[in-house]
Structures are given as C-alpha cells and as structure tokens.
Design an enzyme around this catalytic site. Sequence first.
Site, PDB file in Angstrom:
ATOM      1  CG  ASP A 137      -7.841  -5.042  -5.721  1.00  0.00           C
ATOM      2  OD1 ASP A 137      -6.794  -4.409  -5.668  1.00  0.00           O
ATOM      3  OD2 ASP A 137      -8.588  -5.271  -4.732  1.00  0.00           O
ATOM      4  CG  HIS A 180      -8.126  -2.358  -2.853  1.00  0.00           C
ATOM      5  ND1 HIS A 180      -7.706  -3.603  -2.509  1.00  0.00           N
ATOM      6  CD2 HIS A 180      -7.796  -1.553  -1.812  1.00  0.00           C
ATOM      7  CE1 HIS A 180      -7.159  -3.563  -1.309  1.00  0.00           C
ATOM      8  NE2 HIS A 180      -7.196  -2.330  -0.856  1.00  0.00           N
TER       9      HIS A 180
HETATM   10  C1  XLS Z   1      -3.270  -3.271   4.209  1.00  0.00           C
HETATM   11  C2  XLS Z   1      -4.713  -3.366   4.405  1.00  0.00           C
HETATM   12  C3  XLS Z   1      -5.541  -3.359   3.125  1.00  0.00           C
HETATM   13  C4  XLS Z   1      -6.978  -3.051   3.451  1.00  0.00           C
HETATM   14  C5  XLS Z   1      -7.788  -2.605   2.288  1.00  0.00           C
HETATM   15  O1  XLS Z   1      -2.479  -3.480   5.123  1.00  0.00           O
HETATM   16  O2  XLS Z   1      -4.990  -4.470   5.191  1.00  0.00           O
HETATM   17  O3  XLS Z   1      -5.404  -4.563   2.444  1.00  0.00           O
HETATM   18  O4  XLS Z   1      -7.616  -4.136   4.044  1.00  0.00           O
HETATM   19  O5  XLS Z   1      -7.288  -1.470   1.691  1.00  0.00           O
END
Ligand code: XLS
Length: 438
Positions: free
Chosen positions: A105, A102
Amino acid sequence: MSNTYFPKIDKIEYEGPDSDNLMAFSYYDENRKIAGKTMKEHLRFAVAYWHTFFNENGDPFGPGTIEYPWHKSSDPMENAKHRVDAAFEFITKLGVPYYCFHDRDIAPEGSSVSESEKNLHEIVKLLKAQQEETGVKLLWGTANVFSHPRYMNGASTNPDFDVVCQAGAQVKAALDATVELGGANYVFWGGREGYMHLFNTRMRRELDHMGTFLRAARDYGRKIGFEGNFLIEPKPMEPTKQQYDFDSATVIGFLREQDLLDDFKLNVEANHATLASHSFAHDLTVAAENGLLGSIDANRGDNQNGWDTDYFPTDLYDAAEAMIVVLENGGIAPGGLNFDAKIRRNSTDLEDLFHAHIGGIDTFARGLIMADSIINDPLYKELRDDRYASFDSGKGKEYENGSVTLENLRDLAEEKGEPAKRSGKQELLENLFNRHIR
Ligand code: XLS
Ligand code: NI
Ligand code: NI
C-alpha cells in the site's frame, strides 16, 4: 499541517451530541476521562492505509469509482509519495493517533527483490519524517503476501519452496520497515494460507510450514530489535475457500502447537468473526480470556449476507459489547482499534472518507461510554457471579480444584437429589443493557 488534498476540511473537533455539524465528533472527546483513562488512550484509533488512501472503491466485479487526486501520475513511485502527504493530511485532520499499512500500500513492488526493497525504503523515509512532524504513530505493519499472482497457492503454505522464499523476502522487508517506523505490532493475515481443495493439498505439511515461517519471522524481528507483539488475524474464508487461521479458537490451538504463544497474540476483526458464524464479542472473548487479545480491526458485516463487506462500524450494540470485553481485559494497548473498513463503491466524494471515519469513531466512543456504564452496574456483575456461586465453596470449590472424582459426583448427585431450576435471566440482562444506551 498540509492542506492540499482536503482543502475544504478543517481539523475535526468534538462538538457534542447537540451539535448539528456532521463534520464534527458527537461523542469522541479525546480528553474525556472514563475509568481513569482518556478516550484517546482507551480507543487507540488507527486509519487503514489500504482502504483509505490506496484502493479506489474497486470490487471483484468492476474497477474503482473514486479518483484520488494523489494518484495523478503515471509513475507509481510518484503516486506513492503523494499518497504519504494525503495520508498524513487526512490522519491529522481526523485527529487519530495511529495508522496501519501493508508494504504494497505504501510502495509499489519493483521488478526484483532489491528494487522492491529500495522502493519501500524510500517511502519509509518519508513516512518517518511525517510521523516525526505530526506525532502520528504506526500501530502495525504487515506484508501483502496475497495479491500477487505468485501467491495464488499461498505464501508461507505454498507447496512451492520458491514462492515461500519470495514471501520471506517480503516479510523481512516489511519487518524492517515496521521497526524503522517504531511500529507497536506486526500483523500476519493469511488470506491465501489455506486450500481450495483437499485433493491437491497436504494440510499437515502446510500447517508445519506456516509454523516454521512464523518462527523464522519472529526470530528475525527480535534480532533487529522489534519488541512489540506479533499478531495473527483470524479469518475463516475469503479469498481462500478454507483458511487455516479460521477463528480465535483455531489460531490459539495453532499457536500452542507451534510454540508461538510467547510472541504472538490475535488481531480480531469484527467481520471475520461473523464470517466464522460467531459474534464479534465471541471471538474477542475467546482471545481475551486466553490472555491473547492483541488488537482489533473495527468494521462490520451485513446481516443479509455473509461477505467481508468491511462496512464502517455503526452498530452501537456491537461496539458496546466489544468495549465491555476490552475494558474487562484491562485495555487493548499496545494494540488499538484499526478501521479496516471501506466506503461503499457509490460513495465517491473525498469527504465521504471523513464521514465514514467520524461515524466509526463516534460509534466506538459511545460504545466505550455504554460499556463503562454497564460494567459498573452492580446488577450486571452480581447476576453473573451468582450463577456460579455453587463453585465458590464446599464441594463445588473442591471440584474446581480438581479433587472430586466421578464416583464422588455420583454420590453427591444421589445425596443432593434433583437440582432446583435456576433462571439464566437473559431478558432481564438484555433490558439492563438497553438502559445503559445513552
Ligand atoms: C482482509 C484483512 C486484511 C488484514 C491485513 O480481510 O482484514 O485487510 O487486516 O492484511
Ligand atoms: Ni477483513
Ligand atoms: Ni483486517
């Protein structure tokens, strides 16, 4: 290869199932060929930046428990830079080809749109240099438009247009970063796209806003040269009570309605499928049989509760069932298997990050071996084909082609009389499946 953050850990090697070294792969032999491709090509593993390098085992009830040595500075940009080094040391030692992130991150949000863009750009340069040096690639990028308080009522579905603008700025920058890093896919996970109560919600309007937003993002991505798949990741709930991207079937209906099928596919996550009361294999099959299986978030829920626990996958049955769908789909590329999974809050040694990934990798490698063995068992194919044989010729075939009327069905029913019972052979097939566990 840098050796700063995990000095006691060497490159993880394949040692086979007879080795007692737990810092080695027992099944994942990246060059082993199965059904014409190497394991590396089939499985396309990715490490999730947020779980493995950013979050420190916090949960809604308490702060983190693990201290990342790359987070020692009081300056979030300094930490972000060290995080890049830690990430690439980890990924290269683990020996997987991809990672996912993300925007938030990899780089901290600034005090304005331009400052956030500047932070992101600075880190993207470092990531790019590391990618070039190590050969590790970006499977997908995404924007975190769910954590900041401004997104409490949603991002693209927020009832306040000013918030939609903020989400737009973030997604634009995340697309720029993904393209700059040669990302193969771009993901939308709508954790706050949904509602907490219908009393304050215009659902139809919100859904149309989401469609408009996705088309704008698609248009911008194509304009700047993004050729990969846009992916929507279904999840029925958590953190929002009711999320619009509920499951594979719901998302496919939405993509069709919003005229997005040419550019979008699905990123199916195991624990999200189970949260929607489906099996992982079910949601994969719905996506695959619509030609829309784009990528996979590999993890596992817990049978005792319904949460998105994001365990690392360890269940061989689930992995084998998933890999049957992937093999029958002709593979998962340009998607991959991203470990959207986290170590437990009481796993506080840095080496636990390696054990977790080694386990997940071996589980899917074994799942692949089993899946290949099962689909090559003639009985598995024959039994399924035979069940539908009455549609292969004669009136059944005409019916499939759409040339049999309801009146015809009535006359045929009378002529043919009561159908003979035909066993579904479930137990036999379950036993057959177990014979392929090895
Ligand atoms: C949350 C999601 C997230 C997505 C990316 O439950 O899995 O981690 O994969 O935003
Ligand atoms: Ni999840
Ligand atoms: Ni996910």
